[in-house]
Design an enzyme around this catalytic site. Sequence first.
Site, short mmCIF file in Angstrom:
data_model
loop_
_atom_site.label_atom_id
_atom_site.label_comp_id
_atom_site.label_asym_id
_atom_site.label_seq_id
_atom_site.Cartn_x
_atom_site.Cartn_y
_atom_site.Cartn_z
CG HIS A 36 5.28 2.62 9.59
ND1 HIS A 36 4.00 2.26 9.25
CD2 HIS A 36 5.63 1.74 10.55
CE1 HIS A 36 3.58 1.23 9.96
NE2 HIS A 36 4.57 0.87 10.76
CG ASN A 71 -2.57 1.56 12.82
OD1 ASN A 71 -3.27 1.87 11.85
ND2 ASN A 71 -1.26 1.71 12.83
O1 IFM Z 1 3.92 -4.38 12.45
C1 IFM Z 1 3.30 -3.39 13.21
C2 IFM Z 1 3.20 -2.10 12.41
O2 IFM Z 1 4.43 -1.66 11.97
C3 IFM Z 1 2.61 -1.03 13.29
N1 IFM Z 1 1.37 -1.45 13.88
C4 IFM Z 1 1.33 -2.75 14.52
C5 IFM Z 1 1.90 -3.80 13.61
C6 IFM Z 1 1.86 -5.17 14.30
O3 IFM Z 1 2.63 -5.16 15.47
#
Ligand code: IFM
Length: 450
Positions: A121, A292
Amino acid sequence: MTDLEFPQGFTWGAATAAFQIEGAWDQDGKGESIWDRFNHQPYRILNGDTADIACDHYHHMPEDVALMQDLGIQSYRFSISWPRILPGGTGKIETRGLDFYDRLVDRLLAAGITPMATLNHWDFPQALQARGGWPNRDSVEWFTNYAQVVFEKLADRVPLWATHNEPFVVALSGYADGQFAPGIASFPQALRACHHLLLAHGRTVELYRQLGYDGQIGIVLNLATFLPKTDQPQDIAAAHRIEMLINGLFLDPIFRQQYPPALVEWIGEMWPEFEGDDMHVISQPIDFLGINFYFGQIVRYSPNGLLKLRSEQQIDPGWGMTDKGWGVCPSQLTALLKHIKEAYTDIPLYITENGLSVNTPADQNGVINDQARINYLRAHFQAAHQAITEGVDLRGYYVWSLMDNFEWAEGYSLRFGLIDVDFSDPNRKRTPKASFHWYRDVIKKNKICT
Ligand code: IFM
């Protein structure tokens, strides 16, 4: 009022990422990551914030797992910090770092919470950045070696694995527009980074199978919908181009064994040459796809820029923009899930992140009544439910995020958490918000009331 019940066994979860919550950036032998380097540079992060301490989860982990247990989540999605385990990126293993995740996993299991671990990540080791980072093809081997170290320690107890989180952001925000670490602005480098991220993903899936674990492995992509502003062919083609850049750049190699032809043609000579067998490795079957979801876009042709388009946020009637500047459009979550099933794959899907950035101050009694987050989550859960009703194999939903945290280049200015964290308090006091209590009720009943 209607009750919408979710399928039995549907997994409710919450997600975080190591760099955004752990802090302890240089403790217990941890190496520097590209985000440590980046957030220590002037002007990179809003208000000069750093994640040196963040939520101090490294020292508050037992308390945080107790909060998860109180919330009632069935699964917790977290990421592992590569330089905490291999300070130099390769070579010497830092057992104190590995032991931290070992204790986390044991504590989660003891609390009845299934761990879902993400290997990457974004907090790539700075030592390997010095050797070229993701644009260097050696990164594929560096990553698989790191994955092996982690699997050997944790894969006997962690049943769900994701190789990367949002590789699009790693490659494009990190290497094309330089807004994120490592802060490089070179489109050709971004494409190379992208290819090596994909190849590292494929090789890691192969490795996981070879090692014989019986859990599941997949990848987490940030996906969106892209609607043309008009039915003019130029706008339709522009919407397709950006969809291929953001979604297709990863979905097509993984599920169709090729980069999107329209994109390759558009990019032309800048598209790098890759080795013959790569696409076969990249398209290894995976067990699930993590999505996501945060927004949809409306796109029209514009004579400017590489892709010759302009996009705006899509907002569903009655909704507005989040503090982050993303339009709220739950309808597009249903549309996206159906599109993935129809156009790409029938494998199980998870929403691995979805949530709202909104700063709700505490009232005079210290209560954080974040009704906006409740409304947002309810509408998105409803959209997910609709997709399930229409035949999408959605297995679970991880809210982003368990707690307020370090939102990358925007530092602590944005709050995504179900739990408030007081960043001015040396003890980082945690306070569950109203959305925490509401979500607990959803999980307990496995349904929402709309
Ligand atoms: O905080 C981020 C995350 O690390 C990855 N996806 C989007 C989120 C919000 O911006």
